[in-house]
Structure formats: C-alpha cells, structure tokens
Design an enzyme around this catalytic site. Structure first.
Site, PDB file in Angstrom:
ATOM      1  N   ASP A 150      39.165  44.598  52.545  1.00  0.00           N
ATOM      2  CA  ASP A 150      39.715  45.492  51.530  1.00  0.00           C
ATOM      3  C   ASP A 150      39.317  46.938  51.830  1.00  0.00           C
ATOM      4  O   ASP A 150      38.126  47.251  51.922  1.00  0.00           O
ATOM      5  CB  ASP A 150      39.148  45.036  50.167  1.00  0.00           C
ATOM      6  CG  ASP A 150      39.843  45.675  48.991  1.00  0.00           C
ATOM      7  OD1 ASP A 150      40.637  46.598  49.191  1.00  0.00           O
ATOM      8  OD2 ASP A 150      39.575  45.224  47.854  1.00  0.00           O
ATOM      9  N   ASP A 220      46.914  46.298  42.619  1.00  0.00           N
ATOM     10  CA  ASP A 220      46.500  45.031  42.001  1.00  0.00           C
ATOM     11  C   ASP A 220      47.496  44.502  40.963  1.00  0.00           C
ATOM     12  O   ASP A 220      48.049  45.254  40.167  1.00  0.00           O
ATOM     13  CB  ASP A 220      45.149  45.208  41.303  1.00  0.00           C
ATOM     14  CG  ASP A 220      44.016  45.329  42.314  1.00  0.00           C
ATOM     15  OD1 ASP A 220      44.297  45.562  43.505  1.00  0.00           O
ATOM     16  OD2 ASP A 220      42.853  45.185  41.905  1.00  0.00           O
TER      17      ASP A 220
HETATM   18  C1  GAL Z   1      40.564  45.534  44.884  1.00  0.00           C
HETATM   19  C2  GAL Z   1      41.484  44.433  45.375  1.00  0.00           C
HETATM   20  C3  GAL Z   1      41.320  43.255  44.441  1.00  0.00           C
HETATM   21  C4  GAL Z   1      39.875  42.796  44.451  1.00  0.00           C
HETATM   22  C5  GAL Z   1      38.952  43.965  44.103  1.00  0.00           C
HETATM   23  C6  GAL Z   1      37.475  43.579  44.270  1.00  0.00           C
HETATM   24  O1  GAL Z   1      40.678  46.623  45.725  1.00  0.00           O
HETATM   25  O2  GAL Z   1      42.798  44.894  45.387  1.00  0.00           O
HETATM   26  O3  GAL Z   1      42.189  42.196  44.838  1.00  0.00           O
HETATM   27  O4  GAL Z   1      39.560  42.283  45.712  1.00  0.00           O
HETATM   28  O5  GAL Z   1      39.207  45.083  44.913  1.00  0.00           O
HETATM   29  O6  GAL Z   1      36.612  44.631  44.046  1.00  0.00           O
END
Ligand code: GAL
Length: 398
Positions: A150, A220
């Site tokens: 990520d 998200d």
């Molecule tokens: C976001 C991601 C989510 C989750 C989250 C965890 O950036 O899009 O799916 O993984 O971080 O902190």
C-alpha cells in the site's frame, strides 16, 4: 567416478525441476481473480491473531473455502518493531506469525500480509522502505502467500525526491513497486502481489510491468450503496486491462457489512463478478447470516467471476438508472446483469435487452442466477422488474 557423475547429474536435474516448478507456480498465481478474505473492512486496526484463526475455522466450516475463498489476508496493524538485525517483528496482537501461518495452512488455506513501500503504513506502523528484500524473505520464512503493498507514506518520499514533478514521482512509485516484486521473486516463494495506490497514474496500464497480480483502481470502499456502486460503475472501460495473472481490483467486498440491504448486497456481488474482480470478503464471519453466506457462496456468481476466459465485463447500455453489463464467458456463453441504480422499482418500460449488441442474432436461452431459475428462450423485448438498488443476473446461451 561414474557413480559420482550420475549422482551429480541427478542433483542438477532435481534442482532444474524444482526451479522450473517454482517459476511455473509464480506464473500461475492469480490465473483467475484471487478469492479470500481480508481483515480491514470489518476489523480494521483491531484485528488479532484470534480473529484470523476464527476466520480460518469459519472459512472451512461455512463452506467458503470450498467455494474458492482461500486467502486469509491480514491487513494493516500487525507490524511491530524491527530487531537489531533489522528483521521486522509482529506486534503483541500477533504473537507468532509462523505459527499462525502453519495453522492457516493446516486448514487448506493461504495467508496474506500487508506492508507499504514507505517508512510507515497508512495506520502508521513500521513499513518496508529500505528493508524490501529482508521483509520479503521474512514473509517467505513465515509462509506468506500474498502481499498487499500500500503506497501510504511513500507519497512523502515521492514529494521530497521529486517535488512537483508528477512524471518523476510516477517513476519513483513504479520503481518502488518493482523493487518489492523483485524481492519476492528472489525468495522463490510464489506470492500474489497486490498493489494498492488507489488507481493513480492509470496503474492498469503499467501494473503488469511491475509484477502486479492485481491493483486497486480506486480509493477505499465503504459499506454503503453510494460508495460501492460509484466504485463499481467507475470500472467501465477498464476491461481491456484485465487478463489471467493480473486484474483490476475495485477493492474488497463489503457484502454483509454496514447496512447494505439484500438487494444492495446482490448488486455488490454481481458487479464484482461481472468485473472479474478479486473476491476478497470483508465481513465478520463469526456473525455471518445464512442469507449473506448464500450470496457470497452462490456458485454461478462465483463461476462468472472466475470464468477461465478471464475477460472482465463492461457496460453495454445505460438508460437513466438502468444499466446493462455484459461479460463474455468461455464456450460463448455470456453473463448479462441488468442493474437498477435508481431509487424506485424499474420495470424496463421501453428498454430492450440489447441482445444484438451483446452478440446474439435472435432469441437466447436464459438462466436467472439469483432466482435460480431456467427462463427458457427469451427475446430482446423480455421485461424484468428490478427492485430499487437491485439487479437481475442472467447467463445467456445462443
Ligand atoms: C488504505 C487501504 C485500505 C487499508 C488501509 C490500512 O490505504 O486503501 O484498504 O489497507 O490503508 O491502513
């Protein structure tokens, strides 16, 4: 001497066979869109070792594993500090990652994990910057089968190293993703590689070149109809970028979460199946109702998603709140979904099925997936009553 040569040859052959088997395994991860479960959508930062074990047990006892949901993915907040040699440790919520992986594997499931190319993850836990090879090796030693990577705080690195230069920032981002891909390859353990950078810079165009098996196409998801359907509908036009081995990922499923109604859950599952999207459930399995289980485990919906042709579906026709999406399947069959994104029931007055544009010359045989009903032969003028936020999912044969 001859004995020694023969033995040497046997060892060489064995090594060759093992390495080509590994290469083949690496190529075949994600031949169809990955299926499993991820902790984020329901547990977020609260996920523990026990939640993962309970989920593994329930994936088996509910039948989800046998329906195809094999990856159990731990999202953000498992990470602890690094030890003196720089090796990442799990935190107190996950006392022994290797033991957890062994447990998950003993259930016939696979274990996924999460990190970021930045110094910190999105939830501000330790991430992989400067430790890529070491982390990939640690994951391999634990027995990890899937990595979600990520972008998070790597954005700061991009901004610092190439201030206000989008092209140079994009290059840095690609290099960071490629670096972890190479680190995974070096471990020789097949792992699904899942990119999460919210669809920036048309990731679908370059995701395969950095070794991605899937890439998030959007920000998200959340457990409400507006967000879910906005994400699903915004996938129109991306079909040509998906293929066996690498998939567009409109984010993990919210089926069974929040206040999604029955029809909204059907729409969610149908959209994702039509999109050949990874089916990564995100609900709390300890509270899963039979109704939600039936949606997630519907054999035909899963078969549409997982169809071996590997073609993502796309929008065929839209008129007001009604949209018709089409997904070609192997053997010439086609899945057709008729969505009603509107706020009241749709009767399809004046709206045909657009069978000609769908590639059919006349009537077709239709199977209604959610009604589990053979509709016999139907024509372009067939009408369906589609509830508010609902869908009719058909499989059509010539
Ligand atoms: C976001 C991601 C989510 C989750 C989250 C965890 O950036 O899009 O799916 O993984 O971080 O902190």
């Amino acid at each position: 001497m001859r004995v020694r040569n023969t033995m040497l040859m046997a060892v060489c052959l064995l090594l060759l066979a093992t390495s080509s088997a590994l290469a083949a395994a690496a190529q075949t991860v994600a031949a169809t869109p990955p299926m499993g479960w991820n902790s984020w959508n329901f547990f977020a930062g609260k996920v523990t070792d026990k939640d993962i074990r309970d989920t593994a047990d329930l994936l088996v006892s509910t039948g989800m594993r046998d329906a195809g949901y094999v990856y159990v993915n731990i999202d953000d907040t498992w990470e602890g500090e690094r030890d003196a040699s720089g090796r990442i440790q799990s935190n107190s919520k996950f006392p022994d990652m290797k033991a957890l992986a062994d447990y998950v594997h003993s259930k016939g499931l696979k274990l996924g994990i999460y990190s970021s190319p930045g110094a910190k993850t999105c939830a501000r836990f330790e991430a992989s910057l400067g430790h890529e090879e070491q982390d990939a090796q640690t994951y391999a030693d634990w027995g990890i089968d899937y990595l979600k990577y990520d972008l998070c705080s790597y954005r700061t690195v991009m901004q610092q190293q190439a201030p206000d230069d989008p092209a140079a920032q994009n290059k840095l981002m690609r290099q960071a993703y490629e670096k972890m891909h190479q680190a995974i390859v070096k471990t020789r353990r097949p792992m699904v590689y899942s990119l999460c950078q919210y669809g920036w810079d048309s990731v679908w165009e370059w995701g395969p070149s950095v070794g991605a098996n899937l890439w998030r196409t959007t920000g998200d998801i959340s457990a409400n109809f507006d967000r879910m359907s906005l994400i699903g509908r915004s996938q129109a036009g991306l079909a040509k970028f998906a293929a066996p081995g690498h998939w567009n990922d409109p984010d993990m499923l919210e089926v069974g979460n929040g206040k999604l109604t029955h029809d909204e859950n059907l729409t969610h599952m149908t959209l994702w199946a039509m999109l050949a999207a990874p089916l990564i459930a995100g609900n709390n399995l300890t509270q899963m109702t039979p109704e939600i289980g039936a949606i997630l485990m519907n054999k035909e919906a899963i078969a549409i998603d997982q169809d071996a042709l590997g073609r993502q579906g796309d929008r065929l026709y839209a008129e007001g709140p009604v949209e018709i999406w089409l997904k070609p399947l192997k053997d010439g069959r086609k899945a057709m979904a008729i969505f009603n994104f509107g706020e009241s029931t749709a009767e399809m007055r004046g709206i045909g099925l657009h069978l000609k544009e769908a590639g059919f010359s006349g009537q077709v045989s239709a199977n209604d997936v959610w009604a589990a009903k053979d509709l016999g032969r139907i024509g372009d003028d067939s009408k369906f009553t589609i509830p508010r936020h609902g869908v009719v999912l058909l499989v059509l044969t010539k």
